[in-house]
Design an enzyme around this catalytic site. Structure first.
Site, short mmCIF file in Angstrom:
data_model
loop_
_atom_site.label_atom_id
_atom_site.label_comp_id
_atom_site.label_asym_id
_atom_site.label_seq_id
_atom_site.Cartn_x
_atom_site.Cartn_y
_atom_site.Cartn_z
N ASP A 1 -0.33 5.14 0.84
CA ASP A 1 -0.67 6.14 1.85
C ASP A 1 -0.76 5.51 3.24
O ASP A 1 -1.52 4.58 3.46
CB ASP A 1 -2.00 6.82 1.50
CG ASP A 1 -1.89 7.62 0.22
OD1 ASP A 1 -1.00 8.49 0.17
OD2 ASP A 1 -2.65 7.35 -0.72
N ASP B 1 0.87 -1.17 0.00
CA ASP B 1 0.00 0.00 0.00
C ASP B 1 0.92 1.24 0.00
O ASP B 1 2.12 1.12 0.29
CB ASP B 1 -0.88 -0.03 1.25
CG ASP B 1 -1.63 1.26 1.48
OD1 ASP B 1 -2.26 1.73 0.52
OD2 ASP B 1 -1.58 1.80 2.60
C1 XBP Z 1 -5.51 6.12 0.52
C2 XBP Z 1 -6.65 6.96 0.30
C3 XBP Z 1 -6.54 8.03 -0.69
C4 XBP Z 1 -5.83 9.28 -0.25
C5 XBP Z 1 -6.13 10.36 -1.24
O1 XBP Z 1 -5.96 4.83 0.91
O2 XBP Z 1 -7.68 6.77 0.85
O3 XBP Z 1 -7.84 8.39 -0.98
O4 XBP Z 1 -6.29 9.69 1.01
O5 XBP Z 1 -5.76 9.99 -2.49
P1 XBP Z 1 -5.01 3.56 0.79
P2 XBP Z 1 -6.39 10.64 -3.81
O6 XBP Z 1 -3.76 3.87 1.55
O7 XBP Z 1 -5.77 2.46 1.47
O8 XBP Z 1 -4.79 3.26 -0.67
O9 XBP Z 1 -6.90 11.99 -3.45
O10 XBP Z 1 -5.28 10.66 -4.79
O11 XBP Z 1 -7.52 9.73 -4.24
MG MG Z 2 -3.10 3.08 3.35
#
Ligand code: XBP
Ligand code: MG
Length: 260
Positions: free
Chosen positions: A12, A10
């Site tokens: 973020d 993953d």
């Molecule tokens: C990450 C997210 C994303 C970011 C924003 O989740 O939820 O929506 O917060 O990204 P994960 P964008 O780590 O589970 O993938 O604004 O580019 O969509």
């Molecule tokens: Mg995440």
């Protein structure tokens, strides 16, 4: 011992603590630039993280929080434009070098890459954001370390749906039980569980209280020699307690063979 065939990361919250200091800042600046009188606090953002995907999160906010807003005729297009502006702000924050990788991430990725481990990414955020982060932390070559990058709108249903993991597995040509996923949130583990990929979690400030039922291992961080992790749970927690206190391939393989 059964060995991991590929690691699926993953982005973020797992590779870097992007949410509060980059995504949230970018959302709020984009709202201001669009003349919207919206300001998401960190506490509100924690709630809004229940919905993954920036466009989906903005729509959820409009539909459920009744913010001051005159609905445009084309709401989807309006949100897409607002979100594109947010992505530009986000990538500029990352490019400025203000978004380091989490403790232990670069060491683990470097070890995995140099040992020939197959690597992939399964994320809700966009390819642009992934590229900005990897390029401005490890370096431009890091994009090539990942054989498959499943990002953003490449699947219709974002996490917690399993689709992004299923997509990545198909591209890798591997079965879920041959891979290990690295995640940070309950939406992440719901996605990996749906796709049947064994999972190791590193929590962060937004996800510390999430439900990680089914995780092989739950840690506070990947850790480094001299700055070691705390084991928070997981079915293979004892394997991690009996280790040097930082995540490397040897530990991941031991945890993995415990599960499979
Ligand atoms: C990450 C997210 C994303 C970011 C924003 O989740 O939820 O929506 O917060 O990204 P994960 P964008 O780590 O589970 O993938 O604004 O580019 O969509
Ligand atoms: Mg995440």
């Amino acid at each position: 011992m059964k060995e991991i065939q590929a690691l699926i990361f993953d982005v973020d919250g797992t590779l870097a603590d992007t949410e509060r200091d980059a995504h949230l800042v970018a959302f709020n600046r984009a709202f201001r630039d669009a003349g919207l009188d919206w300001e998401w606090s960190s506490d509100l953002y924690k709630e809004l993280l229940a919905v993954t995907g920036g466009k989906e999160r903005i729509l959820h906010y409009i539909e459920n929080y009744d913010p001051p807003f005159t609905h445009p005729a084309d709401l989807t297009g309006y949100i897409a434009d607002l979100h594109a502006h947010k992505t530009g702000i986000y990538t500029r924050i990352v490019v400025s070098g203000d978004m380091p990788l989490r403790n232990g991430v670069e060491r683990l990725l470097t070890e995995a890459h140099s040992s020939g481990m197959r690597l992939a990414i399964a994320t809700t955020t966009s390819m642009e954001n992934v590229e900005a982060l990897l390029t401005h932390t490890i370096g431009a070559s890091a994009m090539d370390w990942f054989e498959v990058i499943g990002a953003g709108d490449v699947v219709k249903a974002k996490k917690p749906a399993p689709d992004i993991y299923t997509y990545v597995l198909e591209k890798l040509g591997l079965q879920p039980q041959q891979c290990l996923a690295l995640e940070d949130s309950s939406n992440g583990i719901r996605s990996t569980t749906g796709a049947e990929v064994p999972t190791v979690i590193t929590v962060n400030e937004y996800t510390r209280d999430d439900d990680f039922n089914g995780a092989l291992l739950v840690l506070d961080q990947f850790g480094e020699p001299g700055d070691t992790f705390t084991v928070l749970g997981g079915s293979a927690a004892d394997v991690a307690r009996d280790s040097d206190g930082y995540v490397n391939l040897e530990l991941l393989n031991r945890v993995f063979s415990y599960a499979t």
